[in-house]
Design an enzyme around this catalytic site. Sequence first.
Site, short mmCIF file in Angstrom:
data_model
loop_
_atom_site.label_atom_id
_atom_site.label_comp_id
_atom_site.label_asym_id
_atom_site.label_seq_id
_atom_site.Cartn_x
_atom_site.Cartn_y
_atom_site.Cartn_z
N PRO A 25 0.84 -1.21 0.00
CA PRO A 25 0.00 0.00 0.00
C PRO A 25 0.87 1.26 0.00
O PRO A 25 1.77 1.40 0.82
CB PRO A 25 -0.78 -0.10 1.32
N GLU A 26 0.62 2.14 -0.95
CA GLU A 26 1.35 3.40 -1.03
C GLU A 26 0.43 4.51 -0.51
O GLU A 26 -0.72 4.25 -0.16
CB GLU A 26 1.75 3.67 -2.49
#
Length: 273
Positions: A2-3
């Site tokens: 997850p960014e």
Amino acid sequence: MPELPEVEVTRRGIAPHLEQQRVTGVVFRREGLRWPFPARLAQLLKNRVVQSTGRRGKYLLIHFEHGSLIVHLGMSGHLRILPAHHLPEKHDHFDLELGESVMRLTDPRRFGAVLWHHSKDGAVEEHPLLLSLGVEPLTTTQLGELLHQATRSRSAAIKQVLLAGDIVVGVGNIYACESLFEAGIHPNTAARRIALARYQRLADAIQRILARAIEKGGRTLRDFIGADGQAGYYQQEYFVYDREGESCRVCDAVIRRITQGQRSTFYCPHCQR
Ligand SMILES: [Zn+2]
């Protein structure tokens, strides 16, 4: 992994289900993830009302009157809002119970984190994990000027400086590759050799690309609730990322891959100088 856009999409997804809701219980199904879970969290949070949600870098913040819950999704984590009776599965490690519903953290690789910061220890931004983070990319005005000024003595490659996150957070590998492409900057350029005008183009690209990713993820929010819903993990079309050997969408040159700090960098040798 997850960014920042996925974390922001997650925040927007959970916010309406959390804010002004009363916590009815806390469930941990193991000792901890990256770090041990906070002791006595159930006593600290039971019957307390969530005031608001926030985000700093990739840390989700759930604010109460007496402190903040800090949640990090690690390498593989995601949060969902589920009906309270929904049975937990193997990788479901943490529940924040909210009466009829539950916010559930699933994290197969267990690099995530759930931490508590009490307000008597100061503002949550002063937590050791948050203190040294760079500025927020989307809400910082004159980001180009800031990047330029902060890199006058940095001889490392600009790609590495972006990934370090100490000047600006949230520009992970994909977004660093894509924003350097949009700004026409070769990823190996020494950060201190890049002029202000090019940093302004880079800042515009970073903000545009992150905002676009959040907007795109936001459209998947309807899937947020439900057993199979995973927000924010959506396919995007990239200009250079993961396109080694394919032709540039702008100039037809062949996209190259190099390794910088053990991470793959993708770039167009013609568009990026
Ligand atoms: Zn090109």
